[in-house]
Scaffold this motif. Structure first.
Motif, mmCIF file in Angstrom:
data_model
loop_
_atom_site.group_PDB
_atom_site.id
_atom_site.type_symbol
_atom_site.label_atom_id
_atom_site.label_comp_id
_atom_site.label_asym_id
_atom_site.label_seq_id
_atom_site.Cartn_x
_atom_site.Cartn_y
_atom_site.Cartn_z
ATOM 1 N N VAL A 156 11.447 -5.845 7.485
ATOM 2 C CA VAL A 156 11.054 -4.479 7.789
ATOM 3 C C VAL A 156 10.260 -4.465 9.090
ATOM 4 O O VAL A 156 9.249 -5.157 9.207
ATOM 5 C CB VAL A 156 10.192 -3.895 6.656
ATOM 6 C CG1 VAL A 156 9.853 -2.442 6.940
ATOM 7 C CG2 VAL A 156 10.905 -4.020 5.327
ATOM 8 N N GLY A 157 10.758 -3.678 10.012
ATOM 9 C CA GLY A 157 10.025 -3.542 11.252
ATOM 10 C C GLY A 157 8.941 -2.500 11.083
ATOM 11 O O GLY A 157 9.167 -1.420 10.550
ATOM 12 N N THR A 158 7.715 -2.845 11.485
ATOM 13 C CA THR A 158 6.613 -1.898 11.325
ATOM 14 C C THR A 158 5.553 -2.206 12.369
ATOM 15 O O THR A 158 5.842 -2.893 13.359
ATOM 16 C CB THR A 158 6.067 -1.932 9.883
ATOM 17 O OG1 THR A 158 5.065 -0.941 9.747
ATOM 18 C CG2 THR A 158 5.496 -3.305 9.543
ATOM 19 N N SER A 159 4.357 -1.706 12.154
ATOM 20 C CA SER A 159 3.313 -1.960 13.139
ATOM 21 C C SER A 159 2.109 -2.578 12.465
ATOM 22 O O SER A 159 2.031 -2.658 11.235
ATOM 23 C CB SER A 159 2.908 -0.634 13.799
ATOM 24 O OG SER A 159 2.237 0.159 12.851
ATOM 25 N N THR A 160 1.145 -3.015 13.261
ATOM 26 C CA THR A 160 -0.045 -3.638 12.688
ATOM 27 C C THR A 160 -0.835 -2.640 11.849
ATOM 28 O O THR A 160 -1.627 -3.029 11.004
ATOM 29 C CB THR A 160 -0.953 -4.188 13.794
ATOM 30 O OG1 THR A 160 -1.134 -3.149 14.757
ATOM 31 C CG2 THR A 160 -0.330 -5.394 14.455
ATOM 32 N N ALA A 161 -0.598 -1.324 12.092
ATOM 33 C CA ALA A 161 -1.301 -0.323 11.295
ATOM 34 C C ALA A 161 -1.001 -0.529 9.816
ATOM 35 O O ALA A 161 -1.884 -0.405 8.962
ATOM 36 C CB ALA A 161 -0.879 1.084 11.725
ATOM 37 N N LEU A 162 0.248 -0.854 9.525
ATOM 38 C CA LEU A 162 0.626 -1.035 8.120
ATOM 39 C C LEU A 162 0.126 -2.370 7.583
ATOM 40 O O LEU A 162 -0.461 -2.443 6.511
ATOM 41 C CB LEU A 162 2.152 -0.962 7.973
ATOM 42 C CG LEU A 162 2.571 -1.058 6.519
ATOM 43 C CD1 LEU A 162 2.780 0.324 5.943
ATOM 44 C CD2 LEU A 162 3.799 -1.910 6.350
ATOM 45 N N THR A 163 0.362 -3.431 8.358
ATOM 46 C CA THR A 163 0.014 -4.756 7.825
ATOM 47 C C THR A 163 -1.486 -4.891 7.619
ATOM 48 O O THR A 163 -1.922 -5.642 6.757
ATOM 49 C CB THR A 163 0.487 -5.872 8.778
ATOM 50 O OG1 THR A 163 0.058 -5.551 10.098
ATOM 51 C CG2 THR A 163 1.991 -5.989 8.769
ATOM 52 N N THR A 164 -2.286 -4.159 8.385
ATOM 53 C CA THR A 164 -3.730 -4.271 8.175
ATOM 54 C C THR A 164 -4.212 -3.318 7.089
ATOM 55 O O THR A 164 -5.240 -3.558 6.473
ATOM 56 C CB THR A 164 -4.506 -3.975 9.468
ATOM 57 O OG1 THR A 164 -3.954 -2.803 10.053
ATOM 58 C CG2 THR A 164 -4.406 -5.130 10.422
ATOM 59 N N ASN A 165 -3.453 -2.254 6.830
ATOM 60 C CA ASN A 165 -3.941 -1.254 5.878
ATOM 61 C C ASN A 165 -3.317 -1.322 4.487
ATOM 62 O O ASN A 165 -3.911 -0.871 3.519
ATOM 63 C CB ASN A 165 -3.721 0.153 6.437
ATOM 64 C CG ASN A 165 -4.683 0.455 7.558
ATOM 65 O OD1 ASN A 165 -5.888 0.328 7.386
ATOM 66 N ND2 ASN A 165 -4.162 0.815 8.721
ATOM 67 N N LEU A 166 -2.097 -1.850 4.383
ATOM 68 C CA LEU A 166 -1.421 -1.860 3.081
ATOM 69 C C LEU A 166 -2.174 -2.749 2.091
ATOM 70 O O LEU A 166 -2.430 -2.375 0.961
ATOM 71 C CB LEU A 166 0.020 -2.365 3.257
ATOM 72 C CG LEU A 166 0.881 -2.330 2.004
ATOM 73 C CD1 LEU A 166 1.033 -0.900 1.506
ATOM 74 C CD2 LEU A 166 2.251 -2.944 2.269
ATOM 75 N N SER A 167 -2.527 -3.935 2.551
ATOM 76 C CA SER A 167 -3.363 -4.795 1.713
ATOM 77 C C SER A 167 -3.961 -5.857 2.614
ATOM 78 O O SER A 167 -3.483 -6.070 3.724
ATOM 79 C CB SER A 167 -2.528 -5.429 0.599
ATOM 80 O OG SER A 167 -2.159 -6.730 0.950
ATOM 81 N N PRO A 184 7.222 -6.926 13.885
ATOM 82 C CA PRO A 184 6.952 -5.809 14.803
ATOM 83 C C PRO A 184 8.213 -4.967 14.972
ATOM 84 O O PRO A 184 9.311 -5.509 15.111
ATOM 85 C CB PRO A 184 6.577 -6.507 16.117
ATOM 86 C CG PRO A 184 6.187 -7.882 15.726
ATOM 87 C CD PRO A 184 6.997 -8.236 14.522
ATOM 88 N N ILE A 185 8.047 -3.649 14.962
ATOM 89 C CA ILE A 185 9.232 -2.805 15.031
ATOM 90 C C ILE A 185 9.923 -2.901 16.387
ATOM 91 O O ILE A 185 11.133 -2.766 16.484
ATOM 92 C CB ILE A 185 8.899 -1.335 14.683
ATOM 93 C CG1 ILE A 185 10.199 -0.532 14.552
ATOM 94 C CG2 ILE A 185 7.993 -0.703 15.745
ATOM 95 C CD1 ILE A 185 10.170 0.493 13.504
ATOM 96 N N GLN A 186 9.121 -3.239 17.422
ATOM 97 C CA GLN A 186 9.758 -3.409 18.737
ATOM 98 C C GLN A 186 10.856 -4.465 18.684
ATOM 99 O O GLN A 186 11.908 -4.321 19.284
ATOM 100 C CB GLN A 186 8.737 -3.854 19.796
ATOM 101 C CG GLN A 186 7.851 -2.744 20.285
ATOM 102 C CD GLN A 186 6.525 -2.755 19.552
ATOM 103 O OE1 GLN A 186 6.458 -3.234 18.418
ATOM 104 N NE2 GLN A 186 5.505 -2.226 20.183
#
Lengths: 423, 230
Positions: free
Chosen positions: A111-122, A189-191
């Motif tokens: 899954v491409g995403t950003s650090t916003a998710l990886t730091t906030n999800l858990s 990273p989604i990029q």
């Protein structure tokens, strides 16, 4: 009396065992259906609970939820990339993370995403969040070691997807368990996802080739030669300044600052090429369907229970007929009617109670097994458990069977001992 | 030791023209030993049911054991009275498999919640008196003769005033039958019980004081039978 009842049950152990098993399986069926449905409801609600608001392109709300929250691979329409920049800059938003799917590695979705998710999800359990294009963070349920190189497969390997050779992600961190489908995800990273699929937003060609996952791309037919794979530099630094030129996105996970913000955001992002949903709300609709299925299964279970109750009743009435002489003899030797009543009632009730007890154990075990199987496949933890109200249903079942057991007992109670002995 | 006075006893079943038992009056002295004989269908089993209160007679009849008229008792009252005063021995024993000999002897008292502290000892003593020594032997492993002896011990546990035996030797071989007959008579004497034996077995009936013969539900003959006692 206890000794007599035990001796009797021991003597008739085969028949008793059959009755106990019959009741156990009928009970287990009902228990498993109830527990499993509850586990599915609770588990999916908890899994969706971590995601307050999901924004995607207009289409099926259920599909949006299933793909973004439960990571079910399916083609989603894309929304314009500038939505992400707008959301990220919105003062009502605590954090917003893009979600882009399409690749997988040995069954785990990438899954491409950003650090916003990886730091906030858990919180991270070990390692660190990705900081370069070629790094990845894995969910708690992914059984790969840190430092492992993940070569993404386009689509699902099982469906004959080809392997991307341009880039291998190195795993740098592992998240703590969340009990959601994201525990089985490899987050990158989604990029990198964009670049890998030739959609390099601002950096590469501006063709918006929205091909992240074989989606029917509305309107963008200018993408020549299958999906052109762009070059990705694994050491390229992350750029999370989302601009208006970001490529199309299937979904954005949004954490609003307050509940009021959540409702306002949902209202603002319904229409104009986007669709905002509360996962909880979509789930509620899904549960309505689930509830119907549960009702059907419950009806089947209840039907089975009625059949078993009738069978047990028939067997015991026949059994009392065969024991007429024994019961008559008990009376002849001076045993009071109440003792006869108690013996017959207790014998049957012990069997039924044992059956119910085993039934609950078997049903619980079956639900646990099903949940474990489901969790292994989806990553969603399905909590199997009894609740306080179950005590009420147990009490109701026990009371009902106590009454049921009274029927043959009364039959024995009313039997004339002289006639029974003559028989 | 109880005496018996029957009066105006009549038992009929629906669909049968004549009553299966019709005894205007019958008296049995306390402590006597009575044989009841008759062809099958003559009303012997019905008489046992009446005497033990297992069956009710038509209104107006009385079944007076000592001072108690069991014809007027409730079902529960008759159960209790029967447990306390009548020792019953039947042709096919009605012992309960899965229980030991001594548990079988104690079962009726236990079920009636009438166990007394001395009863387990008395059960062992009775078992010894009928010639058995393995108290915890399971009943289903015993011979028929042994089973009937356990049944006799069970009948005597609560020191009943009356011992009623319904064909006690009919399903036994002659040797066991003789033993059981001897035990019945000896133990009824030593326990001071009135003894009523329904039987076709002349070796048993011949040893009793008085013989009542039933025919078609009526007393056909009733005579003292003194010559063999001694």
């Amino acid at each position: 009396m206890t000794r007599f009842i035990l001796a009797d049950l021991r003597r008739l152990w085969a028949g008793s065992l059959v009755i106990v098993l019959l009741i156990a399986f009928a009970t287990a069926l009902g228990v498993a259906v109830t527990l499993q449905e509850r586990a599915l409801r609770l588990g999916s609600a908890r899994a969706a609970d971590r995601f307050d608001l999901v924004v995607g392109a207009p289409g099926s709300e259920t599909q949006l939820l299933l793909s973004s929250v439960f990571l079910q691979p399916s083609p989603l329409p894309l929304m314009p990339g500038n939505v992400l920049g707008k959301l990220a800059a919105d003062p009502r938003v605590a954090w917003a993370a893009p979600v882009g799917f399409g690749d997988s590695f040995s069954g785990y979705p990438i899954v491409g995403t950003s650090t916003a998710l990886t730091t906030n999800l858990s919180a991270l359990k070990e390692g660190r969040v990705f900081s370069k294009a070629g790094e990845a963070v894995i969910g708690a349920g992914v059984t790969l070691p840190l430092g492992y190189e993940v070569k993404p497969t386009h689509g699902l390997a099982a469906l004959g997807g080809e392997t991307h050779t341009e880039l291998a992600y190195r795993i740098t961190g592992r998240m703590a368990a969340t009990g959601t489908s994201w525990d089985r995800a490899i987050l990158v990273p989604i990029q990198s996802v964009w670049n890998l699929h030739g959609m390099g937003g601002h950096a590469d060609e501006h063709d918006h080739a929205a091909e992240a996952h074989h989606a029917e791309d509305p309107g963008h037919e200018d993408h020549a030669g299958g999906h052109g794979h762009g070059h990705v530099d694994p050491d390229a630094p992350l750029d999370e300044n989302w601009t208006a030129e970001a490529p199309g996105l299937p979904a954005i996970l949004v954490k609003p600052k307050t509940i009021a913000d959540a409702y306002k955001l949902r209202q603002d992002y319904r229409g104009n090429g986007t669709l905002a949903v509360f996962p909880g709300e979509v789930l509620t609709n899904l549960y309505a369907t689930l509830g119907d299925a549960k009702r059907v299964l419950s009806a089947v279970a209840v039907g089975a229970q009625i059949l078993v109750a009738a069978a047990v009743l028939m067997v015991t009435v026949m059994h009392i007929g065969q024991r007429r002489r024994q019961i008559g003899a008990l009376r002849a030797f001076g045993a009071p009617q109440s003792a006869v009543l108690a013996i017959v009632w207790l014998e049957l009730f012990i069997l039924i109670a044992l059956g119910i007890l085993f039934g609950f154990a078997i049903g619980y075990g079956a639900a646990m097994m099903l949940s474990a199987m489901f969790s292994g496949e989806s990553g969603i933890v399905l909590p199997v458990g009894f609740i306080r109200d179950d005590l009420k249903s147990v009490a109701a079942i026990v009371l009902f069977s106590a009454m049921l057991a009274l029927a043959p007992a009364l039959l024995a109670y009313r039997q004339s001992p002289a006639a029974a002995l003559r028989a | 030791m109880l005496s018996l006075e029957l009066s105006r006893i009549s038992v009929s079943y629906p669909g049968l023209l004549s009553p299966v038992l019709d005894i205007p009056s019958l008296a049995i002295a306390a402590g006597s030993r009575i044989a009841v004989t008759g062809a099958s269908g003559s009303g012997k089993s019905t008489l046992v049911s009446i005497l033990t209160g297992l069956e009710r007679c038509a209104a107006g009849g009385s079944i007076r054991w000592g001072d108690a008229d069991i014809a007027g008792m409730s079902e529960r009252g008759r159960d209790r009275w029967r447990g306390a005063h009548i020792g019953l021995i039947m042709q096919d024993f009605h012992l309960f498999p899965g229980l030991s000999a001594v548990d079988n002897i104690l079962l009726p008292a236990r079920l009636s919640r009438a166990m007394k502290p001395g009863d387990p000892d008395r059960a062992l003593m009775l078992l010894y008196a009928v010639g058995l020594c393995r108290a915890d032997q399971k009943i289903e492993t015993m011979s028929r003769g042994e089973m009937q002896r356990v049944a006799i011990a069970r009948a005597l546990l609560r020191k009943p005033g009356v011992l009623i035996a319904d064909e006690p030797t009919a399903s036994l071989d002659s040797e066991s039958g003789d033993a059981v007959a001897r035990l019945l008579i000896d133990l009824s004497v030593s326990n001071e019980s009135t003894l009523i034996v329904v039987s076709h077995d002349p070796r048993l009936t011949g040893q009793l004081d008085r013989r009542i013969t039933l025919s078609a539900g009526r007393v056909a003959s009733d005579r003292a039978h003194r010559e063999k006692a001694a």
